[in-house]
Design an enzyme around this catalytic site. Structure first.
Site, short mmCIF file in Angstrom:
data_model
loop_
_atom_site.label_atom_id
_atom_site.label_comp_id
_atom_site.label_asym_id
_atom_site.label_seq_id
_atom_site.Cartn_x
_atom_site.Cartn_y
_atom_site.Cartn_z
CD GLN A 1 -5.19 10.14 -0.83
OE1 GLN A 1 -4.88 9.68 0.10
NE2 GLN A 1 -6.10 10.44 -1.22
CG MET B 1 -9.46 2.21 1.14
SD MET B 1 -10.26 0.68 0.97
CE MET B 1 -9.59 0.01 -0.21
CE LYS C 1 -11.84 9.23 -2.34
NZ LYS C 1 -11.89 9.08 -0.97
CB CYS D 1 -8.40 11.91 6.34
SG CYS D 1 -8.06 10.70 7.73
#
Length: 380
Positions: A80, A27, A153, A111
């Site tokens: 990431q 995050m 992801k 995103c």
């Protein structure tokens, strides 16, 4: 609810066993070295650093390399990357792994932020199937000599008319990804409404040779067990649910081990966690930057607790460790953990149309790299 079974098999991502099968979602502005360290003090799992832009790694941006730092003993070190160009992503992977900066690399294709999707990045990119496949293949090939797993992801899709997750999962599996994670919302939903876990179950049916992780609306340990039970996923990815609640990872560890879930902390214990967070941030970023960064966490730490508006305001403007200690002394340390604090937290917002490059939806098989999408700015 306590008798919900944990996954039958242990989660393995490449050569790493992840036990419990819990991943801290990257995050922006949150999962820096200090917060990961704080979470790890409560429970095991895989803790991913905030998003790093591949282009910034290749250009060796100093601020980005500071963000890429890990605490002693943090293993496996999980990073990431964000990127849209197979060559840039591959080069970044080689730098990160070749210089021993991480042990596992994840890629961000989830995103939903307009400044990212309007250039074809983030949740917009898996719509371009061939480009997506080229990125995964290039990253896997770059990581392979180092024995490092590469994972991806992504979201359900752009919107309800353009689902991409089943193709993305199959392509990632085919191109050698070590695992896939699905945030069970579309980009159009952003963080609003409810995550539709049935998509995680469908992805698990479609992707059979690598782990499938589920993400979306895990705010308690019971939520994590329910997701596993309902979807058959191999593990869970926790994002907003741990904001101001790093002890959630201890609850998750207990739940997956079949132990009683510990009760939520009293306000005095939360204050100790907050103080520890401040210390770790100071160690990572220096005093002044740390105190500024800590302010955004205050509302999350005190969610549901009886803390007056004036005291909350002072916490949100805290500028020194000494001032923080003075404010902590004014809290009711015996106040019990409130039930309201287990609900949704963090950004939610409203759904909206996804901003895309002109003509983006015309040809899903166009492998062209979108112009200007390789942002320099790491962290989101």
């Amino acid at each position: 609810m306590d008798d919900v079974p944990a996954p039958a098999q242990r989660l393995r991502i490449g050569r790493f066993e992840v036990d419990p099968p819990v991943v801290l979602a990257p995050m922006a502005g949150i999962t820096n070295r200090a917060y990961r360290q704080l979470c790890r003090e409560y429970g095991a799992g895989l803790y991913v650093c905030e998003m790093i832009t591949a282009r910034a790694v290749v250009e060796r941006h100093p601020g980005t390399f500071h963000m890429m730092s890990f605490a002693p003993g943090e293993y496996p070190r999980s990073m990431q990357l964000y990127g849209v160009d197979p060559a840039t992503i591959a080069e970044a992977v080689k730098i990160v792994l070749g210089e021993g900066l991480a042990d596992h690399i994840d890629a961000n294709f989830g995103c939903p932020v307009a400044k990212v999707t309007r250039k074809g990045g983030g949740a917009a990119l898996p719509y371009k199937r061939r480009l997506f496949g080229k990125i995964v293949a290039a990253a896997v090939a770059a990581a392979e000599p180092y024995g490092a797993p590469f994972t991806v992801k992504f979201r359900v899709g752009i919107d309800d008319d353009h689902h991409t997750y089943l193709d993305a999962g199959r392509i990632a599996e085919q191109e050698g990804a070590a695992a896939v994670a699905l945030h069970a919302r579309t980009a159009a939903q952003r963080y609003s409404g409810k995550a539709d876990w049935s998509h995680i179950a469908r992805l698990k049916e479609a992707v059979t040779s690598i782990p499938v992780l589920g993400n979306g609306d895990i705010f308690t340990a019971h939520d994590a067990l329910r997701m596993v039970e309902q979807t058959g996923c191999d593990g869970v990815v926790v994002g907003r649910g741990c904001l101001g609640r790093p002890w959630l990872f201890g609850e998750l560890e207990a739940a997956f081990a079949g132990r009683p879930i510990p009760p939520g902390p009293k306000l005095g214990e939360v204050a100790k966690v907050l103080r520890r967070h401040a210390e770790l941030l100071i160690e990572h970023d220096g005093h002044d930057k740390a105190m500024r960064d800590l302010r955004k966490h205050m509302a999350w730490y005190f969610m549901g607790f009886p803390v007056g508006s004036e005291l909350r305001r002072k916490f949100a403007m805290v500028s020194s460790l000494a001032e923080l200690d003075e404010l902590i002394a004014q809290l009711d340390h015996e106040a019990p953990f409130p039930e309201a604090a287990t609900g949704p937290r963090g950004r939610q917002g409203s759904p909206g149309k996804v901003t895309l490059p002109h003509g983006w939806l015309d040809d899903p098989d166009d492998p062209s790299v979108p112009e200007g999408a390789d942002m320099m700015h790491s962290g989101g």
